[in-house]
Design a protein around this motif. Structure first.
Motif, PDB file in Angstrom:
ATOM      1  N   LYS A 212       0.825  -1.281   0.025  1.00  0.00           N
ATOM      2  CA  LYS A 212       0.106  -0.010  -0.183  1.00  0.00           C
ATOM      3  C   LYS A 212       0.857   1.151   0.046  1.00  0.00           C
ATOM      4  O   LYS A 212       1.834   1.102   0.563  1.00  0.00           O
ATOM      5  CB  LYS A 212      -0.664   0.087   1.244  1.00  0.00           C
ATOM      6  CG  LYS A 212      -1.805  -0.991   1.356  1.00  0.00           C
ATOM      7  CD  LYS A 212      -2.944  -1.034   0.089  1.00  0.00           C
ATOM      8  CE  LYS A 212      -4.120  -2.304   0.390  1.00  0.00           C
ATOM      9  NZ  LYS A 212      -5.166  -1.871  -0.699  1.00  0.00           N
ATOM     10  N   VAL A 213       0.311   2.254  -0.812  1.00  0.00           N
ATOM     11  CA  VAL A 213       0.921   3.573  -0.548  1.00  0.00           C
ATOM     12  C   VAL A 213       0.159   4.476   0.177  1.00  0.00           C
ATOM     13  O   VAL A 213      -1.093   4.643  -0.373  1.00  0.00           O
ATOM     14  CB  VAL A 213       1.333   4.137  -2.026  1.00  0.00           C
ATOM     15  CG1 VAL A 213       1.730   5.325  -2.158  1.00  0.00           C
ATOM     16  CG2 VAL A 213       2.271   3.159  -2.842  1.00  0.00           C
ATOM     17  N   ARG A 250       0.258  22.826   3.520  1.00  0.00           N
ATOM     18  CA  ARG A 250       0.264  21.613   4.221  1.00  0.00           C
ATOM     19  C   ARG A 250       1.446  20.625   4.135  1.00  0.00           C
ATOM     20  O   ARG A 250       1.864  20.487   2.870  1.00  0.00           O
ATOM     21  CB  ARG A 250      -1.003  20.852   3.740  1.00  0.00           C
ATOM     22  CG  ARG A 250      -2.401  21.733   4.007  1.00  0.00           C
ATOM     23  CD  ARG A 250      -2.681  22.028   5.523  1.00  0.00           C
ATOM     24  NE  ARG A 250      -2.731  20.902   6.376  1.00  0.00           N
ATOM     25  CZ  ARG A 250      -3.960  20.390   6.406  1.00  0.00           C
ATOM     26  NH1 ARG A 250      -5.187  20.961   5.841  1.00  0.00           N
ATOM     27  NH2 ARG A 250      -4.239  19.262   7.091  1.00  0.00           N
ATOM     28  N   ASP A 251       1.814  19.811   4.964  1.00  0.00           N
ATOM     29  CA  ASP A 251       2.801  18.757   4.825  1.00  0.00           C
ATOM     30  C   ASP A 251       1.954  17.519   4.486  1.00  0.00           C
ATOM     31  O   ASP A 251       0.851  17.002   4.958  1.00  0.00           O
ATOM     32  CB  ASP A 251       3.512  18.707   6.164  1.00  0.00           C
ATOM     33  CG  ASP A 251       4.429  19.837   6.398  1.00  0.00           C
ATOM     34  OD1 ASP A 251       5.159  20.084   5.483  1.00  0.00           O
ATOM     35  OD2 ASP A 251       4.517  20.322   7.748  1.00  0.00           O
ATOM     36  N   VAL A 252       2.541  16.795   3.355  1.00  0.00           N
ATOM     37  CA  VAL A 252       2.100  15.491   3.012  1.00  0.00           C
ATOM     38  C   VAL A 252       3.296  14.505   3.074  1.00  0.00           C
ATOM     39  O   VAL A 252       4.175  14.785   2.625  1.00  0.00           O
ATOM     40  CB  VAL A 252       1.493  15.670   1.450  1.00  0.00           C
ATOM     41  CG1 VAL A 252       0.976  14.303   1.135  1.00  0.00           C
ATOM     42  CG2 VAL A 252       0.423  16.544   1.293  1.00  0.00           C
ATOM     43  N   LEU A 253       2.783  13.364   3.996  1.00  0.00           N
ATOM     44  CA  LEU A 253       3.886  12.374   4.135  1.00  0.00           C
ATOM     45  C   LEU A 253       3.518  11.140   3.329  1.00  0.00           C
ATOM     46  O   LEU A 253       2.390  10.909   2.916  1.00  0.00           O
ATOM     47  CB  LEU A 253       4.022  11.878   5.481  1.00  0.00           C
ATOM     48  CG  LEU A 253       4.272  12.793   6.672  1.00  0.00           C
ATOM     49  CD1 LEU A 253       4.152  12.089   7.927  1.00  0.00           C
ATOM     50  CD2 LEU A 253       5.782  13.459   5.994  1.00  0.00           C
ATOM     51  N   MET A 254       4.487  10.874   2.359  1.00  0.00           N
ATOM     52  CA  MET A 254       4.506   9.700   1.521  1.00  0.00           C
ATOM     53  C   MET A 254       5.008   8.365   1.888  1.00  0.00           C
ATOM     54  O   MET A 254       6.117   8.576   2.207  1.00  0.00           O
ATOM     55  CB  MET A 254       4.613   9.911   0.038  1.00  0.00           C
ATOM     56  CG  MET A 254       4.237   8.731  -0.842  1.00  0.00           C
ATOM     57  SD  MET A 254       4.788   9.054  -2.535  1.00  0.00           S
ATOM     58  CE  MET A 254       6.593   9.022  -2.529  1.00  0.00           C
ATOM     59  N   VAL A 262      -0.614  -1.359   7.408  1.00  0.00           N
ATOM     60  CA  VAL A 262      -1.388  -0.451   7.253  1.00  0.00           C
ATOM     61  C   VAL A 262      -1.988   0.208   8.475  1.00  0.00           C
ATOM     62  O   VAL A 262      -1.957   1.500   8.891  1.00  0.00           O
ATOM     63  CB  VAL A 262      -2.482  -0.325   5.871  1.00  0.00           C
ATOM     64  CG1 VAL A 262      -3.485   0.453   6.305  1.00  0.00           C
ATOM     65  CG2 VAL A 262      -2.085  -0.638   4.850  1.00  0.00           C
ATOM     66  N   TYR A 263      -2.568  -0.719   9.407  1.00  0.00           N
ATOM     67  CA  TYR A 263      -3.282  -0.684  10.651  1.00  0.00           C
ATOM     68  C   TYR A 263      -2.087   0.218  11.725  1.00  0.00           C
ATOM     69  O   TYR A 263      -2.487   1.041  12.338  1.00  0.00           O
ATOM     70  CB  TYR A 263      -3.682  -1.760  11.224  1.00  0.00           C
ATOM     71  CG  TYR A 263      -4.269  -1.430  12.662  1.00  0.00           C
ATOM     72  CD1 TYR A 263      -5.335  -1.244  12.891  1.00  0.00           C
ATOM     73  CD2 TYR A 263      -3.623  -2.087  13.840  1.00  0.00           C
ATOM     74  CE1 TYR A 263      -6.115  -0.976  14.080  1.00  0.00           C
ATOM     75  CE2 TYR A 263      -4.131  -1.954  15.035  1.00  0.00           C
ATOM     76  CZ  TYR A 263      -5.404  -1.371  15.244  1.00  0.00           C
ATOM     77  OH  TYR A 263      -5.927  -1.407  16.548  1.00  0.00           O
ATOM     78  N   VAL A 280      -5.012   5.724   1.127  1.00  0.00           N
ATOM     79  CA  VAL A 280      -4.290   4.726   1.114  1.00  0.00           C
ATOM     80  C   VAL A 280      -4.780   4.008  -0.332  1.00  0.00           C
ATOM     81  O   VAL A 280      -5.953   4.070  -0.931  1.00  0.00           O
ATOM     82  CB  VAL A 280      -4.883   3.659   2.069  1.00  0.00           C
ATOM     83  CG1 VAL A 280      -4.340   2.249   1.871  1.00  0.00           C
ATOM     84  CG2 VAL A 280      -4.768   4.025   3.519  1.00  0.00           C
ATOM     85  N   GLY A 281      -3.490   3.879  -0.980  1.00  0.00           N
ATOM     86  CA  GLY A 281      -3.654   3.336  -2.355  1.00  0.00           C
ATOM     87  C   GLY A 281      -2.934   2.026  -2.554  1.00  0.00           C
ATOM     88  O   GLY A 281      -2.106   1.544  -1.949  1.00  0.00           O
TER      89      GLY A 281
END
Length: 306
Positions: A212-213, A250-254, A262-263, A280-281
């Motif tokens: 998952k990304v 805004r800050d975006v974390l990848m 994921v959990y 979630v991709g």
């Protein structure tokens, strides 16, 4: 040669022997599972599962020539063609798998039980067994000949196409012919079987590489970054975003993670910023540190620059 060099040479020899033993194990188990799909599910129900095996199933129905024997006969010109385009190492592995699986199909045919009660179940479970068997063989760089080799050749020129999908194209041509031999209903069951098989092949080859990304939009990135790096031990990329409506930065974390992680990410994010926004991709493949090596393909081979 000093002691250190001898030790390294000994390790390399043992590594080669271990790799060869693993190859043989996967080839033998994969061939037996594949043969079981033919003898138990597809052939008794007049389902032509695409490729050379599908052609051989029709020939066996019309002439009583054993399926395995006809598979080997059909593969002779294909192997000659593949020898020049693919290479000796791969063709040697494929030759072993083709001969072994063909022999096993004919040897086990009078021994294995035949399931004929429900053609739909036969198609589904035949596809599952076929896909698992072929996937095991493909994962160690081998094949059972026929369209497997053709798909491998096409894959060299079309690397963005998975082997399961390439084989699907060739299999449908054989299924179309089988409609005139076994009837249209049998052909429809064959379509189901081939579809399931292709999915299982891709699952065996690629399933272990997916994940998952996550894109995390937050006002409090620092504790989330630390949590991802320290608790999950996954790399994080910090992106700068801007709200289209508010114009606020805004800050975006990848972050790329395994499915079962994921959990854990959600727990970390919730603790740091309950108002964070998470996307979630699905990632069909994740390559790089912590996942599959980027320099190797799905068959475990080193990718060559062209």
């Amino acid at each position: 040669m000093n002691a250190q060099e001898k030790k390294l040479a000994s390790r390399e020899r043992w590594s080669t022997v271990l790799s060869f033993a693993q190859d043989m194990f996967f080839y033998i188990v994969g061939s037996i599972v594949f043969a079981g799909s033919v003898d138990i599910f597809t052939s008794p129900n007049n389902i032509a599962p695409g490729g050379i095996v599908g052609v051989s199933t029709m020939v066996n129905h019309l002439t009583d020539i054993p399926i395995g024997v006809f598979v080997m006969i059909c593969n002779v010109p294909i192997f000659i063609f593949g020898f020049f385009l693919i290479g000796k190492a791969y063709m040697a592995k494929s030759l072993f798998c083709t001969v072994f699986s063909s022999v096993v199909i004919d040897l086990l045919e009078p021994i294995l039980p035949k399931y004929t009660e429900n053609p739909l179940l036969a198609a589904v479970f035949g596809g599952v067994c076929s896909g698992i068997g072929l996937g095991l063989i493909f994962s160690r760089g081998g094949s059972t000949g026929g369209t497997d080799i053709i798909a491998r050749i096409v894959g060299k020129f079309k690397p963005h196409m998975t082997q399961g999908k390439i084989m699907l194209v060739f299999d449908f041509a054989v299924i179309g012919i089988s409609a005139f031999v076994f009837g249209f209903e049998a052909a429809m069951y064959a379509i189901i079987m081939v579809y399931v098989s292709s999915k299982m092949i891709d699952m065996v080859l690629y399933g272990k590489d997916d994940g998952k990304v996550l894109f995390i939009i937050t006002d409090n990135p620092e504790p989330i970054k630390k949590g991802l790096l320290n608790q999950i031990e996954r790399g994080v990329t910090l992106l700068k975003g801007e709200g289209a409506y508010s114009g606020a930065e805004r800050d975006v974390l990848m972050c790329a993670v395994a499915i079962n992680e994921v959990y854990k990410v959600r727990v970390i994010v919730k603790k740091a910023d309950p108002k964070a926004f998470i996307i979630v991709g699905k990632a069909d493949q994740i390559l790089g540190e912590g996942f599959k090596a980027i320099e190797r393909n799905e068959f475990g081979e080193t990718i060559q620059d062209k």
